[in-house]
Design a protein around this motif. Structure first.
Motif, PDB file in Angstrom:
ATOM      1  N   ALA A  19       0.775  -1.263   0.075  1.00 57.49           N
ATOM      2  CA  ALA A  19      -0.090  -0.041   0.131  1.00 57.49           C
ATOM      3  C   ALA A  19       0.980   1.454  -0.084  1.00 57.49           C
ATOM      4  CB  ALA A  19      -1.031   0.105   1.317  1.00 57.49           C
ATOM      5  N   GLN A  20       1.797   1.090   0.540  1.00 58.80           N
ATOM      6  CA  GLN A  20       2.885   2.451   0.997  1.00 58.80           C
ATOM      7  C   GLN A  20       3.450   2.718  -0.532  1.00 58.80           C
ATOM      8  OE1 GLN A  20       6.492   1.625   3.004  1.00 58.80           O
ATOM      9  NE2 GLN A  20       5.721   2.533   4.696  1.00 58.80           N
ATOM     10  N   LYS A  21       3.979   1.614  -1.062  1.00 60.94           N
ATOM     11  CA  LYS A  21       4.521   2.008  -2.499  1.00 60.94           C
ATOM     12  C   LYS A  21       3.303   2.563  -3.520  1.00 60.94           C
ATOM     13  CE  LYS A  21       8.152  -1.284  -2.281  1.00 60.94           C
ATOM     14  NZ  LYS A  21       8.873  -2.518  -2.279  1.00 60.94           N
ATOM     15  N   ASN A  22       2.234   2.152  -3.449  1.00 64.03           N
ATOM     16  CA  ASN A  22       1.036   2.166  -4.473  1.00 64.03           C
ATOM     17  C   ASN A  22       0.834   3.908  -3.985  1.00 64.03           C
ATOM     18  OD1 ASN A  22       0.676  -0.074  -5.746  1.00 64.03           O
ATOM     19  ND2 ASN A  22      -1.144  -0.641  -4.664  1.00 64.03           N
ATOM     20  N   GLU A  23       0.828   4.315  -2.827  1.00 66.49           N
ATOM     21  CA  GLU A  23       0.465   5.509  -2.360  1.00 66.49           C
ATOM     22  C   GLU A  23       1.743   6.569  -3.050  1.00 66.49           C
ATOM     23  OE1 GLU A  23       0.438   4.773   1.434  1.00 66.49           O
ATOM     24  OE2 GLU A  23      -1.728   4.316   1.485  1.00 66.49           O
ATOM     25  N   ILE A  24       3.030   6.028  -2.784  1.00 70.83           N
ATOM     26  CA  ILE A  24       4.011   6.911  -3.318  1.00 70.83           C
ATOM     27  C   ILE A  24       4.056   7.156  -4.839  1.00 70.83           C
ATOM     28  CG2 ILE A  24       6.652   6.898  -3.558  1.00 70.83           C
ATOM     29  CD1 ILE A  24       6.775   5.692  -0.849  1.00 70.83           C
ATOM     30  N   LYS A  25       3.511   5.952  -5.779  1.00 68.40           N
ATOM     31  CA  LYS A  25       3.344   6.036  -6.919  1.00 68.40           C
ATOM     32  C   LYS A  25       2.326   6.864  -7.262  1.00 68.40           C
ATOM     33  CE  LYS A  25       5.413   1.222  -8.213  1.00 68.40           C
ATOM     34  NZ  LYS A  25       4.977  -0.059  -8.465  1.00 68.40           N
ATOM     35  N   ALA A  26       1.248   6.877  -6.588  1.00 70.35           N
ATOM     36  CA  ALA A  26       0.116   7.795  -6.806  1.00 70.35           C
ATOM     37  C   ALA A  26       0.432   9.073  -6.757  1.00 70.35           C
ATOM     38  CB  ALA A  26      -1.079   7.540  -5.938  1.00 70.35           C
ATOM     39  N   ALA A  27       1.241   9.518  -5.822  1.00 67.49           N
ATOM     40  CA  ALA A  27       1.585  10.882  -5.435  1.00 67.49           C
ATOM     41  C   ALA A  27       2.809  11.483  -6.559  1.00 67.49           C
ATOM     42  CB  ALA A  27       2.378  10.974  -4.052  1.00 67.49           C
ATOM     43  N   GLU A  28       3.419  10.365  -7.056  1.00 70.46           N
ATOM     44  CA  GLU A  28       4.452  10.797  -8.011  1.00 70.46           C
ATOM     45  C   GLU A  28       3.595  10.894  -9.311  1.00 70.46           C
ATOM     46  OE1 GLU A  28       8.894   9.152  -8.728  1.00 70.46           O
ATOM     47  OE2 GLU A  28       7.362   7.436  -8.693  1.00 70.46           O
ATOM     48  N   LYS A  29       2.667  10.270  -9.752  1.00 70.26           N
ATOM     49  CA  LYS A  29       1.909  10.611 -10.866  1.00 70.26           C
ATOM     50  C   LYS A  29       1.170  11.722 -11.033  1.00 70.26           C
ATOM     51  CE  LYS A  29      -1.954   8.180 -13.637  1.00 70.26           C
ATOM     52  NZ  LYS A  29      -2.760   7.100 -13.799  1.00 70.26           N
ATOM     53  N   LEU A  31       2.031  14.354  -9.342  1.00 67.84           N
ATOM     54  CA  LEU A  31       2.877  15.414  -9.295  1.00 67.84           C
ATOM     55  C   LEU A  31       3.073  15.480 -10.825  1.00 67.84           C
ATOM     56  CD1 LEU A  31       4.667  17.705  -8.102  1.00 67.84           C
ATOM     57  CD2 LEU A  31       6.617  15.950  -7.634  1.00 67.84           C
ATOM     58  N   LYS A  32       3.651  14.376 -11.666  1.00 70.62           N
ATOM     59  CA  LYS A  32       4.010  14.651 -12.899  1.00 70.62           C
ATOM     60  C   LYS A  32       2.545  15.214 -13.925  1.00 70.62           C
ATOM     61  CE  LYS A  32       7.155  10.931 -13.294  1.00 70.62           C
ATOM     62  NZ  LYS A  32       7.401   9.496 -13.528  1.00 70.62           N
ATOM     63  N   GLY A  33       1.484  15.366 -13.250  1.00 70.20           N
ATOM     64  CA  GLY A  33       0.481  15.624 -13.953  1.00 70.20           C
ATOM     65  C   GLY A  33      -0.055  17.269 -13.791  1.00 70.20           C
ATOM     66  N   GLY A  34       0.827  17.767 -12.569  1.00 69.00           N
ATOM     67  CA  GLY A  34       1.038  19.142 -12.155  1.00 69.00           C
ATOM     68  C   GLY A  34       0.013  19.147 -11.070  1.00 69.00           C
ATOM     69  N   ASP A  35      -0.377  18.088 -10.454  1.00 69.32           N
ATOM     70  CA  ASP A  35      -1.286  18.565  -9.289  1.00 69.32           C
ATOM     71  C   ASP A  35      -0.714  18.108  -8.085  1.00 69.32           C
ATOM     72  OD1 ASP A  35      -3.601  18.141  -7.476  1.00 69.32           O
ATOM     73  OD2 ASP A  35      -4.435  16.329  -8.051  1.00 69.32           O
ATOM     74  N   SER A  36       0.081  19.100  -7.817  1.00 70.29           N
ATOM     75  CA  SER A  36       0.831  18.889  -6.446  1.00 70.29           C
ATOM     76  C   SER A  36       0.059  18.925  -5.076  1.00 70.29           C
ATOM     77  CB  SER A  36       2.061  20.094  -6.354  1.00 70.29           C
ATOM     78  OG  SER A  36       0.931  21.353  -6.535  1.00 70.29           O
ATOM     79  N   ALA A  37      -1.086  19.230  -5.261  1.00 72.20           N
ATOM     80  CA  ALA A  37      -1.997  19.434  -3.869  1.00 72.20           C
ATOM     81  C   ALA A  37      -2.509  17.746  -3.678  1.00 72.20           C
ATOM     82  CB  ALA A  37      -3.299  20.334  -3.914  1.00 72.20           C
ATOM     83  N   GLY A  38      -2.751  17.230  -5.008  1.00 72.28           N
ATOM     84  CA  GLY A  38      -3.537  15.875  -4.845  1.00 72.28           C
ATOM     85  C   GLY A  38      -2.048  15.018  -4.436  1.00 72.28           C
ATOM     86  N   ALA A  39      -0.942  15.319  -5.114  1.00 71.55           N
ATOM     87  CA  ALA A  39       0.304  14.467  -4.695  1.00 71.55           C
ATOM     88  C   ALA A  39       0.524  14.487  -3.254  1.00 71.55           C
ATOM     89  CB  ALA A  39       1.646  14.985  -5.439  1.00 71.55           C
ATOM     90  N   TYR A  63      12.564  12.240  -0.968  1.00 72.65           N
ATOM     91  CA  TYR A  63      12.842  12.983  -2.111  1.00 72.65           C
ATOM     92  C   TYR A  63      11.643  13.627  -2.884  1.00 72.65           C
ATOM     93  CZ  TYR A  63      14.570  14.195  -6.811  1.00 72.65           C
ATOM     94  OH  TYR A  63      14.940  14.588  -7.964  1.00 72.65           O
ATOM     95  N   LEU A  64      10.640  12.672  -3.009  1.00 75.54           N
ATOM     96  CA  LEU A  64       9.189  13.061  -3.811  1.00 75.54           C
ATOM     97  C   LEU A  64       8.484  14.067  -2.675  1.00 75.54           C
ATOM     98  CD1 LEU A  64       7.235  12.703  -5.822  1.00 75.54           C
ATOM     99  CD2 LEU A  64       6.354  10.483  -4.748  1.00 75.54           C
ATOM    100  N   ARG A  65       8.829  13.936  -1.635  1.00 75.30           N
ATOM    101  CA  ARG A  65       8.092  14.890  -0.691  1.00 75.30           C
ATOM    102  C   ARG A  65       8.513  16.341  -0.889  1.00 75.30           C
ATOM    103  NH1 ARG A  65       8.453  16.337   5.214  1.00 75.30           N
ATOM    104  NH2 ARG A  65       6.223  16.677   5.909  1.00 75.30           N
ATOM    105  N   GLY A  66       9.864  16.576  -0.805  1.00 78.32           N
ATOM    106  CA  GLY A  66      10.718  17.661  -1.160  1.00 78.32           C
ATOM    107  C   GLY A  66      10.272  18.039  -2.564  1.00 78.32           C
ATOM    108  N   LYS A  67      10.114  17.363  -3.693  1.00 78.53           N
ATOM    109  CA  LYS A  67       9.407  17.977  -5.008  1.00 78.53           C
ATOM    110  C   LYS A  67       8.274  18.368  -4.899  1.00 78.53           C
ATOM    111  CE  LYS A  67      10.653  15.744  -8.969  1.00 78.53           C
ATOM    112  NZ  LYS A  67      11.579  16.844  -9.541  1.00 78.53           N
ATOM    113  N   ILE A  68       7.435  17.803  -4.093  1.00 78.57           N
ATOM    114  CA  ILE A  68       5.933  18.177  -4.136  1.00 78.57           C
ATOM    115  C   ILE A  68       5.820  19.498  -3.227  1.00 78.57           C
ATOM    116  CG2 ILE A  68       3.814  17.545  -2.863  1.00 78.57           C
ATOM    117  CD1 ILE A  68       4.240  14.846  -3.366  1.00 78.57           C
TER     118      ILE A  68
END
Length: 420
Positions: A19-29, A31-39, A63-68
């Motif tokens: 589940a943890q990895k899925n949540e990280i992947k969802a956040a990454e996706k 962010l790539k789509g420009g939805d930083s709030a959703g990320a 690292y992803l949290r920093g980018k978001i």
């Protein structure tokens, strides 16, 4: 039974990690789509269990949290800057501890980019008079890039502008401890083709001159900011009511800049505030010798002399101010007042006299002297009216002098000029 419990626990652990990895992947996706709030929302779902994850997953998460949060900051969320910084640093810490460095270079680049973003945001804040926020961002930029001490200098300036004096003092003292100078060198040369002088870095300038396309190389050094920093420290101590520290700061500043008129004036004003008018007068005289063409200095020396009853010295200072600036209204009014004050000083003795022949003679002598002094005060203002005929302060004071002299004709003339 024990085996079943062990198997269930293992299954539970596997499901959490999945589940943890899925949540990280969802956040990454997102962010790539420009939805930083959703990320951010997706990533927060993994926050509670991230401490139990392996180093690789933790580094990825932070690292992803920093980018978001960096993206949120760019979009106007000022509170996100600090979270972005701590997240990148946590990712770097995790990798350093584990010995695996996937994000090291990228983190370095992201932090450098973030420092630039914060500086740009601080500039905007300063333009919008959000000085406290600007100072905090500039300080964070400096902490990210300690070689850029100019960020710390501007952080202090923003804090001062925002009235955050204690914070500014912290920044200025840090600059002093660093030995910050603030002076820079601009490398210039004249373009042979255009005749225009241009600024370049030193290596490029020297190469251009060597090639013959540029000539007349010049190295121009901007002034050091050390004196300004110490002066500001002293002013802040004064503002905070820490007068002893302020005096020490002025002494330190003047060792390196003994002829800085502003430093002399600021120290003089502090002595005046502390009631040491003799020291104030001494420093004002020193300032006047350093900048003899400054009418304000002479005027202020006149004010302190007048307060101390040194009327002749006050007149001399007011006249010097008027020599430099003939239209200096306050100097004209105060010069006139010195004569009126001296005349008023005779009234008590006049009133104490009796009716003897000697007393009457003394009274007449004092009255003439008083009237002569009042007339000198009036003459100063009559002269001032020639160049400033509508000044209400001059007209009012002149009317009052004539009234005190019993000169009804001139008194009524002034009333008419005043529209009374």
């Amino acid at each position: 039974m024990k085996t079943k419990i062990f198997i269930l626990a293992a299954m539970s652990f596997t499901m959490v990690g999945f589940a943890q990895k899925n949540e990280i992947k969802a956040a990454e996706k997102a962010l790539k789509g420009g939805d930083s709030a959703g990320a951010k929302t997706s990533l927060e779902a993994a926050a509670g269990t991230i401490s139990g994850a392996d180093a690789k997953t933790q580094a990825h998460y932070y690292y992803l949290r920093g980018k978001i949060y960096a993206d949120l900051a760019k979009k106007g969320d000022n509170s996100a800057f600090e979270t972005a910084i701590t997240s990148y640093k946590k990712a770097d810490e995790v990798e350093t501890t584990s010995g695996k460095a996937k994000y090291g270079k990228m983190i370095e680049q992201e932090l450098a980019s973030l420092a630039g973003d914060m500086v740009n945001s601080a500039v905007e804040d300063n333009n919008n008079k959000k000085f406290k926020e600007a100072g905090e961002k500039l300080y964070m930029s400096y902490k990210l890039s300690p070689k850029d001490t100019v960020y710390l200098y501007y952080a202090a300036s923003s804090a001062v502008n925002g009235g955050e004096y204690e914070q500014a003092l912290t920044y200025y003292n840090e600059l002093k401890d660093l030995g910050y100078d603030g002076g820079t060198i601009e490398y210039k040369a004249t373009n042979v083709a255009t005749g225009e002088q241009e600024v370049m870095d030193k290596v490029q300038r020297d190469l251009m001159v060597k090639s013959g396309t540029y000539k007349d190389p010049v190295d121009e050094k901007s002034p050091s900011k050390k004196a300004e920093i110490v002066k500001n420290v002293a002013l802040i101590y004064t503002q905070l009511g820490q007068d002893d520290k302020a005096l020490d700061a002025y002494k330190e500043a003047r060792i390196n800049n003994p002829k800085d008129v502003n430093l002399i004036l600021n120290e003089a004003n502090l002595h005046y505030k502390l009631g040491d008018k003799e020291k104030f007068k001494e420093l004002m005289a020193e300032a006047a010798s350093v900048a003899p063409d400054n009418p304000d200095l002479h005027y202020n020396i006149g004010v302190i002399n007048m307060e101390q009853g040194n009327l002749e010295e006050a007149r001399e200072s007011y006249r010097k101010a008027l020599e430099i600036n003939p239209g200096y209204t306050n100097a004209q009014l105060n010069l006139s007042t010195t004569y009126v004050n001296e005349g008023n000083g005779l009234i008590d003795e006049m009133n104490s006299l009796g009716n003897s022949r000697a007393d009457i003679a003394r009274y007449d002598e004092l009255k003439k002297k008083k009237d002569d002094l009042f007339q000198e005060g009036a003459d100063v203002l009559e002269e001032a009216l020639k160049t400033n005929p509508d000044n209400q302060g001059i007209l009012t004071q002149l009317k009052n002098i004539y009234g005190a002299m019993g000169d009804n004709e001139n008194f009524m003339r002034l009333k008419k000029l005043l529209g009374e």
